[in-house]
Design an enzyme around this catalytic site. Structure first.
Site: not given
Length: 382
Positions: A62, A89, A91, A104, A191
């Protein structure tokens, strides 16, 4: 540099040019040593690496190993790979000049030193996002070159602060290069962040959207293929978003697997009039399963806690998702006292036992990649 050394250096101008060439070359060489991922290997260079494992729940780093190093930095992603992540992972948002970056928040305030930069004091703005006014330094008001002058900070005060001020914001392409330069196959899990807001504030040529630029970047670097296909195994990818319509639109651009993120069930999505409770109904899961291969719910939407920080009975979200052939990748697993429910006696390994073997999830977003990897190596070695 060879050309630089052949210049006639009698004049001040030529001596200055030579000095500039040498300094630039040395700076670039230093950057390459520190950031080997700047160059993307060709297809032949991706052959023969240890394949990604698919036999046990995925270890999803994450924002990198951000329990140790400031989130979404190259160093956090590299640490996560070293610690055994299956996927890194992040954003993906955008800059004023349309460049995609790993970040993020919409604002820079909490995880960078932007407030220390006097030259940016006039960049504080207030914008509406998902029905609320937000004030701060928005990434969409900065060019990539300006953002590269900032340095990352650890989000949480109870985590290691010694890396503050050392690492840059990185681009989507630099993030991709980190995965492709790993010595084994490492997947990416980007994302499409806040597409409604980004599409309101960043404009690309020819009317393109955040999703278009996002998918074009992935295709440019060879990311394609349905889940578990040969193409996917060579370059594993999950695309995630909290915005259902963004994923549906993206499904027309790529055949890569998509994941619908699930927030607090009482909250509305950013792009529809539905709450997340509505989009986890059987009817909706059946509908969205035409476009996505899984869901990524907040942990508490699967097993809600009571007022005393003990878990209540699990909901039926996981078995219902599985019934629709959807994977379930919950977020976020953290080792610290404040994030572990009392049922687990402050032991993250007991939390992993519960979620992997009792709830039967298919992947876990964790801030502590090394802990999850160590647990899985001890209990279900490959």
């Amino acid at each position: 540099l060879v050309f630089g050394f052949t210049l006639v250096t009698n004049s001040v101008r030529n001596r200055s040019l030579l000095t500039l060439l040498i300094v630039s070359a040395l700076s670039y060489a230093t950057a390459i040593r520190r950031y080997p991922y700047f160059s993307v290997p060709d297809v032949d260079g991706l052959q023969g690496r240890q394949p990604i494992q698919t036999q046990r729940a995925f270890n999803i780093a994450h924002r990198g190993s951000n329990g140790e190093i400031p989130e979404a930095t190259a160093e956090a992603f590299l640490r996560a790979i070293d610690e055994g992540a299956d996927f890194i992972e992040t954003d993906i948002t955008a800059t004023k000049d349309g460049r995609l970056i790993c970040f993020h928040d919409l604002i820079l305030d909490d995880t960078t030193d932007v407030a220390d930069h006097a030259e940016f004091q006039d960049r504080i703005h207030t914008y509406e996002d998902e029905g609320k006014n937000v004030t701060g330094y928005f990434a969409v008001d900065f060019t990539l070159d300006e953002l590269k002058t900032l340095r990352a900070r650890q989000r949480f005060k109870f985590r290691d602060q010694s890396f503050n001020g050392k690492f840059q914001i990185i681009t989507f392409e630099e993030f991709i290069s980190i995965a492709l330069n790993a010595t084994r196959v490492v997947g990416i899990y980007p994302e499409i962040k806040s597409p409604v807001f980004i599409n309101q504030h960043v404009k690309w040529p020819d009317g393109k959207r955040h999703e278009d630029i996002f998918v074009e970047t992935l295709l440019k670097h060879g990311y394609k293929g349905t889940y578990l296909s040969d193409e996917w195994r060579r370059q594993p990818l999950f695309i995630q978003s909290f915005a259902p319509t963004s994923l549906i639109y993206s499904s027309s651009l790529t055949n890569s697997p998509l994941i619908l993120l699930i927030d607090d069930l009482t909250m509305p999505t950013q792009d529809t009039n539905q709450t997340y409770a509505e989009i986890t109904s059987d009817e909706y899961l059946q509908y969205i399963s035409k476009f996505v291969v899984g869901v990524g719910p907040a942990k508490d939407t699967i097993v809600p806690p009571d007022a005393n920080n003990y878990l209540k009975l699990p909901t039926d979200l996981v078995p219902r998702a599985h019934a629709h052939n959807l994977q379930v990748h919950p977020y976020t697993f953290r080792n610290e006292y404040g994030y572990l429910h009392y049922d687990f006696h402050q032991d993250p390994f007991q939390e992993y036992i519960y979620w992997i073997h009792t709830i039967c999830v298919d992947g876990l977003f964790t801030d502590f990649t090394g802990s999850l990897h160590l647990y899985q190596e001890w209990t279900s070695p490959l």
